[in-house]
Motif scaffolding. Structure first.
Motif, short mmCIF file in Angstrom:
data_model
loop_
_atom_site.label_atom_id
_atom_site.label_comp_id
_atom_site.label_asym_id
_atom_site.label_seq_id
_atom_site.Cartn_x
_atom_site.Cartn_y
_atom_site.Cartn_z
N GLY A 120 0.82 -1.21 0.00
CA GLY A 120 0.00 0.00 0.00
C GLY A 120 0.85 1.26 0.00
O GLY A 120 0.56 2.23 -0.71
N LEU A 121 1.94 1.25 0.78
CA LEU A 121 2.85 2.40 0.81
C LEU A 121 3.51 2.62 -0.54
O LEU A 121 3.75 3.77 -0.95
N LEU A 122 3.81 1.54 -1.24
CA LEU A 122 4.40 1.67 -2.57
C LEU A 122 3.39 2.19 -3.59
O LEU A 122 3.78 2.86 -4.56
N VAL A 123 2.13 1.89 -3.38
CA VAL A 123 1.08 2.32 -4.31
C VAL A 123 0.73 3.80 -4.13
O VAL A 123 0.24 4.44 -5.06
N VAL A 124 1.00 4.35 -2.95
CA VAL A 124 0.66 5.76 -2.68
C VAL A 124 1.24 6.69 -3.74
O VAL A 124 0.51 7.53 -4.30
N PRO A 125 2.56 6.60 -4.09
CA PRO A 125 3.08 7.48 -5.14
C PRO A 125 2.41 7.25 -6.49
O PRO A 125 2.25 8.19 -7.28
N VAL A 126 2.01 6.01 -6.77
CA VAL A 126 1.32 5.71 -8.03
C VAL A 126 -0.03 6.44 -8.07
O VAL A 126 -0.40 7.04 -9.08
N ALA A 127 -0.76 6.37 -6.95
CA ALA A 127 -2.06 7.05 -6.88
C ALA A 127 -1.90 8.56 -7.02
O ALA A 127 -2.69 9.22 -7.71
N LEU A 128 -0.88 9.13 -6.39
CA LEU A 128 -0.65 10.57 -6.49
C LEU A 128 -0.22 10.96 -7.90
O LEU A 128 -0.66 11.99 -8.43
N ALA A 129 0.63 10.15 -8.53
CA ALA A 129 1.07 10.45 -9.89
C ALA A 129 -0.10 10.37 -10.87
O ALA A 129 -0.24 11.23 -11.76
N GLY A 130 -0.95 9.36 -10.72
CA GLY A 130 -2.12 9.25 -11.58
C GLY A 130 -3.05 10.43 -11.43
O GLY A 130 -3.57 10.98 -12.41
N ARG A 131 -3.26 10.85 -10.19
CA ARG A 131 -4.09 12.03 -9.92
C ARG A 131 -3.46 13.28 -10.52
O ARG A 131 -4.14 14.08 -11.17
N GLY A 132 -2.17 13.46 -10.31
CA GLY A 132 -1.49 14.65 -10.81
C GLY A 132 -1.52 14.75 -12.33
O GLY A 132 -1.79 15.83 -12.89
N LEU A 133 -1.28 13.65 -13.02
CA LEU A 133 -1.29 13.67 -14.48
C LEU A 133 -2.69 13.92 -15.03
O LEU A 133 -2.86 14.62 -16.02
N SER A 134 -3.70 13.34 -14.39
CA SER A 134 -5.07 13.57 -14.85
C SER A 134 -5.47 15.04 -14.66
O SER A 134 -6.16 15.62 -15.52
N VAL A 135 -5.04 15.66 -13.57
CA VAL A 135 -5.31 17.09 -13.34
C VAL A 135 -4.58 17.93 -14.39
O VAL A 135 -5.15 18.86 -14.98
N LEU A 136 -3.31 17.61 -14.63
CA LEU A 136 -2.50 18.36 -15.59
C LEU A 136 -3.09 18.30 -16.99
O LEU A 136 -3.21 19.33 -17.68
N VAL A 137 -3.50 17.10 -17.42
CA VAL A 137 -4.09 16.94 -18.75
C VAL A 137 -5.41 17.70 -18.86
O VAL A 137 -5.69 18.37 -19.86
N SER A 138 -6.23 17.61 -17.82
CA SER A 138 -7.54 18.28 -17.84
C SER A 138 -7.38 19.79 -17.94
O SER A 138 -8.08 20.46 -18.72
N ILE A 139 -6.47 20.35 -17.15
CA ILE A 139 -6.27 21.80 -17.17
C ILE A 139 -5.65 22.25 -18.48
O ILE A 139 -6.04 23.28 -19.05
N ALA A 140 -4.68 21.46 -18.99
CA ALA A 140 -4.03 21.82 -20.26
C ALA A 140 -5.03 21.79 -21.41
O ALA A 140 -4.98 22.64 -22.32
N ALA A 141 -5.97 20.86 -21.39
CA ALA A 141 -6.95 20.74 -22.47
C ALA A 141 -7.90 21.93 -22.49
O ALA A 141 -8.49 22.24 -23.55
N LEU A 142 -8.06 22.62 -21.37
CA LEU A 142 -9.01 23.74 -21.28
C LEU A 142 -8.31 25.10 -21.24
O LEU A 142 -8.96 26.12 -20.99
N ARG A 143 -7.01 25.12 -21.47
CA ARG A 143 -6.25 26.36 -21.36
C ARG A 143 -6.81 27.46 -22.27
O ARG A 143 -6.77 28.65 -21.95
N ARG A 144 -7.36 27.05 -23.42
CA ARG A 144 -7.89 28.03 -24.38
C ARG A 144 -9.15 28.72 -23.85
O ARG A 144 -9.42 29.87 -24.19
N TRP A 145 -9.95 28.02 -23.03
CA TRP A 145 -11.23 28.55 -22.58
C TRP A 145 -11.20 29.07 -21.15
O TRP A 145 -11.93 29.99 -20.81
#
Length: 419
Positions: A322-347
């Motif tokens: 579980g401790l090893l999976v924590v960084p995976v969960a955070l990285a997945g969350r971070g990348l999904s946020v980054l992609v979502s915000i980048a996709a809407l940068r124009r609007w």
């Protein structure tokens, strides 16, 4: 144990642990309850390992054994918590960030599910606990949605810039419906094999999300009209309780999304309903009632999260994975946020510090644990349940206690004050 006895134990422990936290620990109330309940659970486990015959945890195990955590949360507590949370969200602010909220709640959830599922699958194989890719995706689906209960509880103690606050709150309120649809689909594939067709996915989405939203709006409007016609405050409170309980029960019967229905009803009653249906005194009375009910149920929920370790460890607790999976969960969350915000940068102009705050502040909570507990018994359930529990504890305790300092570092002071 009788229902009254179970309630007495839970409320009593919530009060005792809350008092200890308030006097000595001084952590945010919900986080303090988790910490103290977890410490008490670990102490009981230690005593049990040293003196198995002592049976010191019999009372708590009796209470936990009498409670179906998934049923209690998903078909009970959650209805009140989501309605109370949505009641306090500013609908006009929500409209201004609707693109970001919509994309993060839908595409962001899907991206996070895939990334976390893939990372967990690779890590589990490397760590000597290989699981099929589809079951790794099941974990990705249940851990990806941010928990509105945990997020909204955080906002009571952490100063968050309004624009970031409404984005994180709006996403957490709406992505539950999407997350449950994705979780249901992936679990279906894992159990039955095959791939769901686009028609089936579209039908499930329409019934769950759109159906839940429509049901919630109808219930909210009905409650608004009823409140508008009476000037008795206790009756107005009773009407809102009826809206929540009847609407959520109907959503369950109709296979619609109860969480989405509660969010829609809460947003309607809390904004348009409050504004036009009740005078200022009645509005304050309603808000205080729902704030009190929200605090009581939240206290019991976070207490249960801390105590659930007594049940989970008995099925095999892979805490180190579980401790090893924590960084995976955070990285997945971070990348999904980054992609979502980048996709809407124009609007929509990205907010300063949005990615780190939305990543670190996107807490997981009891909903993830409840979904993990709902999985059928198989070889992979104990592993998924244990890593889910560790990620949730890390999220509530570590992220919850440090997000305020993160906001101070990455969000400019003038932005925090004006946005």
């Amino acid at each position: 144990m009788s229902l009254f006895e179970i309630g007495a134990v839970l409320i009593g422990l919530s009060a005792v642990f809350g008092y200890i936290n308030h006097r000595y620990l001084r952590a945010p109330h919900t986080i303090g309850l988790v910490l103290i309940a977890l410490a008490a659970s670990l102490a009981l486990l230690l005593v049990e390992s040293l003196a198995p015959a002592a049976n010191v945890d019999a009372l708590i195990l009796g209470v936990l054994g009498s409670i179906d955590f998934h049923e209690t949360l998903m078909h009970g507590m959650l209805s009140f918590l989501l309605f109370a949370g949505a009641l306090h969200v500013d609908l006009s602010a929500l409209r201004r960030r609707y693109r970001t909220i919509g994309v993060m709640a839908t595409a962001g959830t899907l991206i996070s599910t895939l990334l976390i599922g893939t990372g967990t699958w690779l890590l589990a194989g490397w760590g000597g606990h290989p699981i099929p890719f589809v079951w790794a995706l099941v974990f990705g689906a249940l851990i990806s949605p941010t928990d509105p209960v945990a997020v909204l509880a955080l906002f009571r103690t952490v100063p968050v810039p309004p624009s970031l606050k409404v984005t994180l709150a709006g996403e957490s309120l709406f992505n539950d419906g999407v997350g449950v649809v994705v979780f249901t689909l992936v679990v279906g594939v894992a159990l039955q094999g095959g791939e769901p067709g686009l028609l089936h996915i579209g039908e499930l989405f329409a019934v769950e999300v759109l159906g839940g939203g429509a049901l919630g709006l109808v219930a909210g409007y009905t409650g608004y009209r009823a409140i508008h016609r009476v000037d008795e405050r206790n009756l107005q409170v009773l009407i809102t309780l009826a809206v929540v309980m009847v609407c959520y029960a109907a959503a369950i019967r109709l296979d619609a999304s109860g969480p989405i229905a509660m969010v829609a009803a809460g947003l309607f009653v809390g904004n348009e309903g409050m504004k036009y249906a009740a005078d200022e005194g009645s509005q304050e009375y309603l808000r205080k009632f729902w704030s009190l009910l929200d605090n009581i149920i939240n206290s019991v929920l976070f207490l249960l999260i801390g105590l659930e370790v007594l049940i989970i460890v008995r099925g095999g607790f892979e805490y180190w994975m579980g401790l090893l999976v924590v960084p995976v969960a955070l990285a997945g969350r971070g990348l999904s946020v980054l992609v979502s915000i980048a996709a809407l940068r124009r609007w929509e102009a990205p907010l300063k510090g949005a990615v780190p705050v939305l990543t670190w502040g996107g807490l997981r909570g009891g909903i993830a644990v409840a979904l993990a507990l709902s999985l059928p018994a198989n070889d992979y359930r104990p592993f998924i349940l244990s890593i889910t529990y560790v990620v949730v504890l890390f999220s509530i305790i570590v992220q919850g206690l440090t997000v305020a300092r993160l906001i101070q570092r990455v969000v400019p002071a003038q932005s925090a004050a004006s946005r």
